[in-house]
Motif scaffolding. Structure first.
Motif, mmCIF file in Angstrom:
data_model
loop_
_atom_site.group_PDB
_atom_site.id
_atom_site.type_symbol
_atom_site.label_atom_id
_atom_site.label_comp_id
_atom_site.label_asym_id
_atom_site.label_seq_id
_atom_site.Cartn_x
_atom_site.Cartn_y
_atom_site.Cartn_z
ATOM 1 N N UNK A 105 -12.976 -10.628 -5.503
ATOM 2 C CA UNK A 105 -13.167 -9.214 -5.819
ATOM 3 C C UNK A 105 -12.978 -8.192 -4.522
ATOM 4 N N UNK A 106 -13.710 -8.786 -3.569
ATOM 5 C CA UNK A 106 -13.698 -7.977 -2.319
ATOM 6 C C UNK A 106 -12.302 -8.044 -1.684
ATOM 7 N N UNK A 107 -11.489 -9.247 -2.025
ATOM 8 C CA UNK A 107 -10.222 -9.298 -1.297
ATOM 9 C C UNK A 107 -9.455 -8.489 -2.176
ATOM 10 N N UNK A 108 -9.556 -8.108 -3.574
ATOM 11 C CA UNK A 108 -8.838 -7.109 -4.008
ATOM 12 C C UNK A 108 -9.074 -5.706 -3.663
ATOM 13 N N UNK A 109 -10.404 -5.471 -3.449
ATOM 14 C CA UNK A 109 -10.860 -4.330 -3.064
ATOM 15 C C UNK A 109 -10.222 -3.922 -1.551
ATOM 16 N N UNK A 110 -10.323 -4.919 -0.758
ATOM 17 C CA UNK A 110 -9.747 -4.948 0.677
ATOM 18 C C UNK A 110 -8.323 -4.511 0.610
ATOM 19 N N UNK A 111 -7.596 -5.144 -0.244
ATOM 20 C CA UNK A 111 -6.157 -4.948 -0.320
ATOM 21 C C UNK A 111 -5.874 -3.461 -0.818
ATOM 22 N N UNK A 112 -6.551 -3.351 -2.084
ATOM 23 C CA UNK A 112 -6.358 -1.668 -2.304
ATOM 24 C C UNK A 112 -6.678 -0.708 -1.276
ATOM 25 N N UNK A 113 -7.813 -0.768 -0.735
ATOM 26 C CA UNK A 113 -8.123 -0.167 0.500
ATOM 27 C C UNK A 113 -6.906 -0.106 1.471
ATOM 28 N N UNK A 114 -6.332 -1.202 1.827
ATOM 29 C CA UNK A 114 -5.431 -1.233 2.764
ATOM 30 C C UNK A 114 -4.234 -0.482 2.258
ATOM 31 N N UNK A 115 -3.861 -0.829 0.965
ATOM 32 C CA UNK A 115 -2.846 0.053 0.539
ATOM 33 C C UNK A 115 -2.846 1.325 0.556
ATOM 34 N N UNK A 116 -4.038 1.962 0.053
ATOM 35 C CA UNK A 116 -4.659 3.339 0.115
ATOM 36 C C UNK A 116 -4.272 4.016 1.400
ATOM 37 N N UNK A 117 -4.997 3.225 2.471
ATOM 38 C CA UNK A 117 -4.587 3.599 4.031
ATOM 39 C C UNK A 117 -3.030 3.693 4.420
ATOM 40 N N UNK A 118 -2.669 2.705 3.959
ATOM 41 C CA UNK A 118 -1.105 2.634 4.173
ATOM 42 C C UNK A 118 -0.375 3.879 3.707
ATOM 43 N N UNK A 123 2.282 8.993 4.145
ATOM 44 C CA UNK A 123 2.096 10.549 3.739
ATOM 45 C C UNK A 123 2.047 11.255 4.991
ATOM 46 N N UNK A 124 0.928 11.133 5.717
ATOM 47 C CA UNK A 124 0.808 11.754 6.944
ATOM 48 C C UNK A 124 2.156 11.858 8.172
ATOM 49 N N UNK A 125 2.807 10.703 8.023
ATOM 50 C CA UNK A 125 3.879 10.637 8.968
ATOM 51 C C UNK A 125 4.951 11.338 8.184
ATOM 52 N N UNK A 126 5.095 11.534 7.102
ATOM 53 C CA UNK A 126 6.115 12.215 6.331
ATOM 54 C C UNK A 126 5.894 13.902 6.612
ATOM 55 N N UNK A 127 4.663 13.991 6.477
ATOM 56 C CA UNK A 127 4.128 15.781 6.721
ATOM 57 C C UNK A 127 4.570 15.799 8.172
ATOM 58 N N UNK A 128 4.285 14.830 8.985
ATOM 59 C CA UNK A 128 4.414 15.229 10.320
ATOM 60 C C UNK A 128 6.028 15.295 10.809
ATOM 61 N N UNK A 129 6.656 14.592 10.234
ATOM 62 C CA UNK A 129 7.926 14.879 10.314
ATOM 63 C C UNK A 129 8.586 15.932 9.989
ATOM 64 N N UNK A 130 7.970 16.362 8.545
ATOM 65 C CA UNK A 130 8.365 17.559 7.938
ATOM 66 C C UNK A 130 8.161 19.062 9.013
ATOM 67 N N UNK A 131 6.801 18.772 9.575
ATOM 68 C CA UNK A 131 6.368 19.909 10.443
ATOM 69 C C UNK A 131 7.189 19.939 11.534
ATOM 70 N N UNK A 132 7.504 18.865 12.116
ATOM 71 C CA UNK A 132 8.397 18.767 13.426
ATOM 72 C C UNK A 132 9.819 19.646 13.094
ATOM 73 N N UNK A 133 10.279 19.087 11.704
ATOM 74 C CA UNK A 133 11.584 20.054 11.255
ATOM 75 C C UNK A 133 11.369 21.302 11.406
#
Length: 172
Positions: A105-118, A123-133
């Motif tokens: 269960x912890x492994x699944x939760x950690x994987x989900x948290x990691x996917x959420x962070x990724x 999303x932040x990278x995309x927004x950063x690139x858009x702001x640069x443009x």
């Protein structure tokens, strides 16, 4: 900065998982010690049973009813100890299964948290690139506006100079 925050979050998760694993293993070890002590008690009782079987206090070296009852009592104690050992072993196995389920269960939760962070990072990278443009577009637009304003001012200065010259030439 983002890498530092990500590192801190992952470190916190790892520390909490490790702390929980230590407490789980302590409880598991305590249960194992309890079962091992019960097995030692059983071994002692079995030795007492063997000794009681060899006791012959009756006439002509025969066993009396009292000897047989004592042997049966010891044998009943061994059976009760065996039942307790089975119960404690089942608890130990259930605990082990619970630990494995918890780890999964912890492994699944950690994987989900990691996917959420990724996903958040992407999303932040995309927004950063858009702001640069957008910033580059705004800078280009500002540069064009500045050039246009400079050209208009230069044109006005030239017109004013030509008018002044024309006026000056007429007076002469």
């Amino acid at each position: 900065m983002k890498k530092i925050i990500l590192f801190i979050l992952l470190s916190c998760c790892a520390i909490s998982v490790r702390a929980q694993a230590n407490s789980d293993s302590l409880a598991y070890q305590a249960q194992r010690k309890k079962i091992n002590s019960m097995l030692d008690q059983r071994k002692q009782k079995f030795g007492q049973y063997s000794q009681s079987l060899s006791m012959h206090t009756g006439i002509f070296g025969l066993q009396t009813k009292k000897d047989i009852r004592r042997s049966n009592d010891i044998l009943m104690d061994i059976v009760k100890t065996d039942e307790d050992i089975f119960v404690q072993t089942k608890i130990l196995l259930d605990y082990r299964t619970f630990q494995q389920t918890q780890v999964q269960t912890r492994s699944v939760e950690t994987d989900d948290a990691n996917l959420g962070l990724m996903n958040t990072i992407n999303k932040l990278r995309t927004q950063n690139e858009q702001l640069k443009k957008d910033a580059e577009t705004a800078a280009e637009q500002q540069q064009k506006t500045s050039q246009t304003a400079l050209a208009v001012i230069a044109g006005l200065i030239i017109i004013v100079l030509l008018l002044l010259r024309a006026k000056f030439v007429k007076k002469r």
